[in-house]
Design a protein around this motif. Structure first.
Motif, PDB file in Angstrom:
ATOM      1  N   HIS A  59       0.828  -1.212   0.000  1.00 19.13           N
ATOM      2  CA  HIS A  59       0.000   0.000   0.000  1.00 19.13           C
ATOM      3  C   HIS A  59       0.864   1.264   0.000  1.00 19.13           C
ATOM      4  N   ASP A  60       1.851   1.307   0.877  1.00 14.83           N
ATOM      5  CA  ASP A  60       2.722   2.487   0.973  1.00 14.83           C
ATOM      6  C   ASP A  60       3.530   2.690  -0.304  1.00 14.83           C
ATOM      7  N   SER A  61       4.016   1.587  -0.877  1.00 21.10           N
ATOM      8  CA  SER A  61       4.826   1.684  -2.096  1.00 21.10           C
ATOM      9  C   SER A  61       4.000   2.171  -3.279  1.00 21.10           C
ATOM     10  N   LEU A  62       2.779   1.659  -3.413  1.00 18.10           N
ATOM     11  CA  LEU A  62       1.917   2.095  -4.511  1.00 18.10           C
ATOM     12  C   LEU A  62       1.511   3.558  -4.344  1.00 18.10           C
ATOM     13  N   THR A  63       1.252   3.967  -3.099  1.00 16.82           N
ATOM     14  CA  THR A  63       0.911   5.362  -2.833  1.00 16.82           C
ATOM     15  C   THR A  63       2.059   6.279  -3.231  1.00 16.82           C
ATOM     16  N   GLU A  64       3.275   5.858  -2.913  1.00 20.06           N
ATOM     17  CA  GLU A  64       4.462   6.639  -3.273  1.00 20.06           C
ATOM     18  C   GLU A  64       4.632   6.704  -4.795  1.00 20.06           C
ATOM     19  N   MET A  65       4.305   5.601  -5.464  1.00 19.59           N
ATOM     20  CA  MET A  65       4.403   5.566  -6.920  1.00 19.59           C
ATOM     21  C   MET A  65       3.470   6.597  -7.552  1.00 19.59           C
ATOM     22  N   GLY A 113      -4.685   2.963  -9.748  1.00 17.98           N
ATOM     23  CA  GLY A 113      -4.545   3.577  -8.439  1.00 17.98           C
ATOM     24  C   GLY A 113      -4.159   2.583  -7.360  1.00 17.98           C
ATOM     25  N   VAL A 114      -4.286   2.993  -6.121  1.00 20.59           N
ATOM     26  CA  VAL A 114      -3.948   2.124  -4.990  1.00 20.59           C
ATOM     27  C   VAL A 114      -5.167   1.321  -4.559  1.00 20.59           C
TER      28      VAL A 114
END
Length: 240
Positions: free
Chosen positions: A116-122, A148-149
């Motif tokens: 979740h955190d990695s996709l949000t950062e992406m 999206g996330v």
């Protein structure tokens, strides 16, 4: 003569199992490298803790690779010390694998947070990132058919109209196909990538578990045959 033949058979079984271990060790190294590259190149996961599993795979693979080679030499030369050391090292490897499995089970829930955190950062870095980074994100969304996330609404800051998504979110990718259709399920994928990535990782983890069980069985059989060979060598029987 029966004992001689039996010990000779055990000798070749130990050699055969070690050959399999050697191949398994090589396979673990390759899988570990592929997982590491996939996490950081394909999924763009930068969390250091995500590298724990592939690094363990590579480490165990390297150890098995050399221990198996050591065991092959000991079995072929019928060296009691080498075969004994092989059995001890293989036992230690099994203990390490059990500890790694327990640790993986304990921290299994952390995978969701990392993804979740990695996709949000992406998504946050998408607009101001390099073309290679954008290509990786687009390929991820196209391959997993997600956007999206948690949902396509996570791209609300992508366009000035607040209702556009990258073209890679579209059901049929084309230039500007995502403009103005952020929540239109008939035009774009509205499901987020978080669940899709987790599902993909869980699917691959199942294969890793199956492979680990097979390797563990072979390791136990290797220890059993090594102990039998040690007993035969120590008893002074000819096993050539």
């Amino acid at each position: 003569m029966a004992v001689e033949g039996g010990m000779k058979c055990v000798k070749y079984l130990v050699f055969f199992f070690n050959l399999i271990f050697w191949l398994c060790g090589l396979a673990l190294i390759v899988v570990g490298i592929l997982v590491q590259v996939s996490l950081h190149s394909t999924f763009k996961i930068k969390d250091v803790s995500a590298s724990g599993a592939p690094i363990i795979l590579i480490g165990v693979g390297v150890v098995i690779f050399f221990v198996a080679f050591f065991g092959c030499c000991g079995a072929w030369k019928e060296n009691y010390c080498m075969v004994t050391m092989f059995a001890i090292l293989l036992s230690l490897i099994i203990l390490v694998e059990i500890a790694a499995a327990i640790a993986g089970y304990i921290f299994r829930n952390k995978v969701s947070a990392i993804v979740h955190d990695s996709l949000t950062e992406m998504i946050d870095n998408y607009k101001n990132s390099t073309q290679d980074f954008k290509t990786s994100v687009d390929k991820l969304q196209e391959d997993l058919k997600c956007c999206g996330v948690n949902s396509s609404a996570d791209w609300r800051d992508f366009g000035p109209d607040g209702n556009s998504v990258p073209d890679s979110c579209c059901l049929n990718v084309s230039t500007n196909c995502g403009k103005g259709f952020m929540t239109d399920a008939s035009k774009v994928h509205v499901q987020g990538c978080s669940k899709a990535v987790e599902a993909l990782l869980q699917k691959n983890i199942m294969w890793v578990i199956v492979a680990a069980l097979v390797i563990a069985f072979l390791q136990i059989m290797g220890i059993v045959f090594a102990c039998l060979l040690m007993r035969g060598i120590r008893s002074g029987y000819e096993v050539m």
